[in-house]
Each structure stands twice: as structure tokens, then as C-alpha cells.
Write a protein that holds these residues in place. Structure first.
Motif, PDB file in Angstrom:
ATOM      1  N   PRO A  41      -2.538  -7.189  14.570  1.00  0.00           N
ATOM      2  CA  PRO A  41      -1.987  -8.549  14.695  1.00  0.00           C
ATOM      3  C   PRO A  41      -2.886  -9.434  15.562  1.00  0.00           C
ATOM      4  N   GLY A  42      -3.230 -10.587  15.025  1.00  0.00           N
ATOM      5  CA  GLY A  42      -4.068 -11.518  15.770  1.00  0.00           C
ATOM      6  C   GLY A  42      -5.532 -11.145  15.821  1.00  0.00           C
ATOM      7  N   GLY A  43      -5.920 -10.064  15.129  1.00  0.00           N
ATOM      8  CA  GLY A  43      -7.305  -9.604  15.162  1.00  0.00           C
ATOM      9  C   GLY A  43      -8.180 -10.238  14.095  1.00  0.00           C
ATOM     10  N   SER A  44      -9.438  -9.782  14.015  1.00  0.00           N
ATOM     11  CA  SER A  44     -10.410 -10.360  13.085  1.00  0.00           C
ATOM     12  C   SER A  44     -10.071 -10.052  11.624  1.00  0.00           C
ATOM     13  N   THR A  45      -9.601  -8.811  11.350  1.00  0.00           N
ATOM     14  CA  THR A  45      -9.227  -8.476   9.966  1.00  0.00           C
ATOM     15  C   THR A  45      -8.072  -9.339   9.499  1.00  0.00           C
ATOM     16  N   GLN A  46      -7.100  -9.557  10.368  1.00  0.00           N
ATOM     17  CA  GLN A  46      -5.958 -10.395   9.994  1.00  0.00           C
ATOM     18  C   GLN A  46      -6.398 -11.825   9.719  1.00  0.00           C
ATOM     19  N   ALA A  47      -7.387 -12.300  10.454  1.00  0.00           N
ATOM     20  CA  ALA A  47      -7.896 -13.651  10.212  1.00  0.00           C
ATOM     21  C   ALA A  47      -8.469 -13.753   8.800  1.00  0.00           C
ATOM     22  N   GLY A  48      -9.154 -12.700   8.362  1.00  0.00           N
ATOM     23  CA  GLY A  48      -9.670 -12.691   6.988  1.00  0.00           C
ATOM     24  C   GLY A  48      -8.559 -12.583   5.967  1.00  0.00           C
ATOM     25  N   LEU A  49      -7.559 -11.724   6.248  1.00  0.00           N
ATOM     26  CA  LEU A  49      -6.431 -11.580   5.332  1.00  0.00           C
ATOM     27  C   LEU A  49      -5.664 -12.894   5.177  1.00  0.00           C
ATOM     28  N   ASP A  50      -5.608 -13.691   6.234  1.00  0.00           N
ATOM     29  CA  ASP A  50      -4.909 -14.970   6.145  1.00  0.00           C
ATOM     30  C   ASP A  50      -5.551 -15.870   5.095  1.00  0.00           C
ATOM     31  N   VAL A  51      -6.871 -15.752   4.938  1.00  0.00           N
ATOM     32  CA  VAL A  51      -7.568 -16.532   3.905  1.00  0.00           C
ATOM     33  C   VAL A  51      -7.223 -15.997   2.521  1.00  0.00           C
ATOM     34  N   LEU A  52      -7.268 -14.665   2.355  1.00  0.00           N
ATOM     35  CA  LEU A  52      -6.972 -14.063   1.048  1.00  0.00           C
ATOM     36  C   LEU A  52      -5.517 -14.268   0.645  1.00  0.00           C
ATOM     37  N   ASP A  53      -4.606 -14.294   1.624  1.00  0.00           N
ATOM     38  CA  ASP A  53      -3.179 -14.397   1.342  1.00  0.00           C
ATOM     39  C   ASP A  53      -2.688 -15.835   1.221  1.00  0.00           C
ATOM     40  N   ALA A  54      -3.554 -16.783   1.489  1.00  0.00           N
ATOM     41  CA  ALA A  54      -3.146 -18.188   1.447  1.00  0.00           C
ATOM     42  C   ALA A  54      -2.924 -18.649   0.012  1.00  0.00           C
ATOM     43  N   GLU A  55      -2.255 -19.778  -0.149  1.00  0.00           N
ATOM     44  CA  GLU A  55      -2.086 -20.380  -1.464  1.00  0.00           C
ATOM     45  C   GLU A  55      -3.473 -20.608  -2.075  1.00  0.00           C
ATOM     46  N   SER A  94      -5.623   9.545  -2.594  1.00  0.00           N
ATOM     47  CA  SER A  94      -5.298  10.865  -2.048  1.00  0.00           C
ATOM     48  C   SER A  94      -4.066  10.827  -1.137  1.00  0.00           C
ATOM     49  N   SER A  95      -3.861   9.706  -0.447  1.00  0.00           N
ATOM     50  CA  SER A  95      -2.740   9.602   0.483  1.00  0.00           C
ATOM     51  C   SER A  95      -1.463   9.106  -0.181  1.00  0.00           C
ATOM     52  N   GLY A  96      -1.618   8.382  -1.301  1.00  0.00           N
ATOM     53  CA  GLY A  96      -0.460   7.777  -1.946  1.00  0.00           C
ATOM     54  C   GLY A  96       0.056   6.561  -1.213  1.00  0.00           C
ATOM     55  N   GLU A  97      -0.698   6.090  -0.253  1.00  0.00           N
ATOM     56  CA  GLU A  97      -0.275   4.952   0.552  1.00  0.00           C
ATOM     57  C   GLU A  97      -0.348   3.657  -0.246  1.00  0.00           C
ATOM     58  N   GLY A  98       0.639   2.793  -0.086  1.00  0.00           N
ATOM     59  CA  GLY A  98       0.644   1.509  -0.762  1.00  0.00           C
ATOM     60  C   GLY A  98      -0.417   0.584  -0.204  1.00  0.00           C
ATOM     61  N   MET A  99      -0.854  -0.372  -1.028  1.00  0.00           N
ATOM     62  CA  MET A  99      -1.916  -1.266  -0.596  1.00  0.00           C
ATOM     63  C   MET A  99      -1.483  -2.153   0.571  1.00  0.00           C
ATOM     64  N   ALA A 100      -0.249  -2.603   0.553  1.00  0.00           N
ATOM     65  CA  ALA A 100       0.227  -3.449   1.644  1.00  0.00           C
ATOM     66  C   ALA A 100       0.242  -2.677   2.958  1.00  0.00           C
ATOM     67  N   ASP A 101       0.689  -1.408   2.905  1.00  0.00           N
ATOM     68  CA  ASP A 101       0.725  -0.587   4.109  1.00  0.00           C
ATOM     69  C   ASP A 101      -0.682  -0.297   4.615  1.00  0.00           C
ATOM     70  N   LEU A 102      -1.601  -0.055   3.686  1.00  0.00           N
ATOM     71  CA  LEU A 102      -2.978   0.233   4.083  1.00  0.00           C
ATOM     72  C   LEU A 102      -3.586  -0.977   4.786  1.00  0.00           C
ATOM     73  N   ALA A 103      -3.342  -2.174   4.237  1.00  0.00           N
ATOM     74  CA  ALA A 103      -3.883  -3.392   4.844  1.00  0.00           C
ATOM     75  C   ALA A 103      -3.326  -3.591   6.245  1.00  0.00           C
ATOM     76  N   VAL A 104      -2.030  -3.327   6.407  1.00  0.00           N
ATOM     77  CA  VAL A 104      -1.402  -3.482   7.719  1.00  0.00           C
ATOM     78  C   VAL A 104      -2.006  -2.500   8.715  1.00  0.00           C
ATOM     79  N   ARG A 105      -2.322  -1.290   8.245  1.00  0.00           N
ATOM     80  CA  ARG A 105      -2.881  -0.271   9.129  1.00  0.00           C
ATOM     81  C   ARG A 105      -4.283  -0.651   9.612  1.00  0.00           C
ATOM     82  N   VAL A 106      -5.030  -1.356   8.758  1.00  0.00           N
ATOM     83  CA  VAL A 106      -6.388  -1.776   9.123  1.00  0.00           C
ATOM     84  C   VAL A 106      -6.366  -3.004  10.032  1.00  0.00           C
ATOM     85  N   ALA A 107      -5.435  -3.916   9.762  1.00  0.00           N
ATOM     86  CA  ALA A 107      -5.420  -5.215  10.450  1.00  0.00           C
ATOM     87  C   ALA A 107      -4.510  -5.200  11.666  1.00  0.00           C
TER      88      ALA A 107
END
Length: 271
Positions: free
Chosen positions: A230-244, A215-228
Motif C-alpha cells: 500500500p502506497g508503494g511504487s508498484t501500487q503507483a503503477g497499478l493505479d495507472v493500469l487500473d484507471a479508466e 503452480s500455486s493456483g493463486e488468483g491474479m488479483a491476489d498475486l497483484a496485492v501480494r506484490v504491491a
């Protein structure tokens, strides 16, 4: 994503082998208000398909459209009896891996051959159906788009390989999303929630995120940044998903395996 009830009539035709996916398409058309009085499901077992008339053999008439929804390995056997009855008809196939060239060989007198790769959410008008034809004219494509538009998004591929790409992601995708929801729910249980609550939370989170993004047309990367933060718990999880060897690598291997099997089935159909 349904376009809403059309009330328009389906062209006279048969749905040969209206199983799980065919039944999902019929359910989507019923939900959208499509008039299916001229559509007959051909089922040797006589199994009911809610919304359409069922016949155990081909009626004594000439269909305008013929939908192929049986098992792909049955295509030679089905075509032997069906092809003479379907002269001049539009062949619309949802058979995975059976290419247009194979269908044209089996139905040489068809008006046109069209491949469709739907996914199960078509039953709720929220599906994706990849479309491809190398011999349907613009008017016929528009008519097919109108019918399939009742079921959700219906993109036409410019090449048959595009259809494979669409179906590999969208056709198989609901199974992969289901696995992700189950994995998320499993971890919610591990944190102490009961099974029903864990499942409901995981499912609503995935469904709500998809609806919000669409409905918003927001990109997935932007949405993830909006939720996470910096240095928070969501970002800690994203670091696992974004790792090699993280999410991108896992999904790449998953899709590659599905595509490889699709190509194997196409080779089997050609052979």
C-alpha cells in the motif's frame, strides 16, 4: 503443460497445408514422443516438416484423419480435390473463421467435422487448443483429446461460439503478451539497461509470473496485492493500469477487434 511422452501412434492421416501452426503442432507431438509414422504432411512445395513424411500430392490411400492447415480462403479449392479422397475420414480443421457448417458442406461424406484453434506454444507442449464438434461422438472426442493433450490445455466448447471466444483470447494472446513484454523491455531500456538485459528481464518476469500463478493456483488479483505494498511504487503503477481507459479498456478493445475480424472471416467462408 505437456502430459509427457505417450509413444502412442497418431491415426493414419494427412496434414494438408502444414505451415507455421501445423508445424508447431507437429513439433509439440515430436517433443511429447507421439509416434507420427502414419502422418503425412501434404505440401505442394515439398517444404520439409521436421518429424513427418512430406508428400507433394495426396497419397494413393484412404486417411482416417485429415487435418486442414492451409489458408482459410483456399478451403473451397482444396475441398474440390480432397473431399472424394476423404470419404469416411475425420476432418480436423485449424482454419480460422471456417465454421463447422461450411466444412460439412464441403466434406459431406466425412465421419465427423472437428474444429481446433491452437496457439503457437503448442510447439512446446504449453499451448491452448480450443476444440468443437457438433457431430463427433464421445469415443472420438476422447481420442482427439488424447492426441491434442500432448500439446497443452485442450478445452471442448459447448457451442461453436465458445471456440471463437477461446481462440480470440488464446490464439491471438501470444501476440499480445509479446507486445507487453516488448513494452516492458522498452521501459527497462529507458531506465538505462542495455537492450539484451532489458529484454531478458521483461521476458523472465512474465514467464516466471505465469509459472508461479499456475503452480500455486493463486488468483491474479491476489498475486497483484501480494506484490504491491500500500502506497508503494508498484501500487503507483497499478493505479495507472487500473484507471479508466487503463488495462481493462485496452484489452477489451484489442479482443473486440480480433473477434470482429474472426466473424468477418466466417462470413466470407460462408459466402
Amino acid at each position: 503443460m505437456s502430459l509427457g511422452g505417450s509413444g502412442k501412434a497418431m491415426p493414419p492421416g494427412w496434414f494438408v497445408g502444414c505451415g507455421n501452426m501445423g508445424g508447431a503442432m507437429v513439433a509439440g507431438w515430436v517433443r511429447a514422443g507421439r509416434d507420427l509414422s502414419k502422418l503425412t504432411a501434404i505440401s505442394p512445395s515439398g517444404r520439409e516438416v521436421p518429424g513427418v513424411t512430406v508428400a507433394t500430392d495426396y497419397p494413393d490411400e484412404h486417411p482416417d484423419w485429415v487435418w486442414l492447415g492451409h489458408k482459410p480462403y483456399q478451403v473451397e479449392q482444396v475441398a474440390e480435390r480432397l473431399a472424394p479422397k476423404a470419404k469416411g475420414a475425420v476432418i480436423l480443421s485449424i482454419l480460422a473463421g471456417v465454421e463447422c457448417a461450411s466444412l460439412r458442406r464441403l466434406f459431406p461424406d466425412a465421419r465427423a467435422v472437428v474444429r481446433l484453434m491452437p496457439n503457437l506454444p503448442v510447439s512446446h507442449g504449453e499451448g491452448v487448443t480450443g476444440l468443437y464438434s457438433n457431430d463427433a461422438d464421445a469415443a472420438l472426442k476422447a481420442e482427439i483429446s488424447d492426441v491434442i493433450g500432448d500439446l497443452g490445455l485442450a478445452p471442448w466448447g459447448q457451442a461453436e461460439a465458445d471456440l471463437t471466444a477461446i481462440s480470440t483470447v488464446a490464439g491471438s494472446g501470444p501476440a499480445y503478451v509479446a507486445r507487453f513484454v516488448a513494452a516492458l523491455a522498452k521501459q527497462a531500456e529507458a531506465l538505462g539497461l542495455d537492450a539484451d538485459t532489458a529484454h531478458a528481464i521483461a521476458l523472465q518476469t512474465v514467464a516466471g509470473t505465469g509459472l508461479m500463478a499456475r503452480s500455486s493456483g493463486e488468483g491474479m488479483a491476489d498475486l497483484a496485492v501480494r506484490v504491491a505494498s500500500p502506497g508503494g511504487s508498484t501500487q503507483a503503477g497499478l493505479d495507472v493500469l487500473d484507471a479508466e481507459n487503463g488495462m481493462d479498456e485496452l484489452v477489451a478493445r484489442t479482443v473486440a477487434a480480433a473477434r470482429r475480424r474472426t466473424e468477418e472471416m466466417a462470413a466470407e467462408a460462408r459466402g
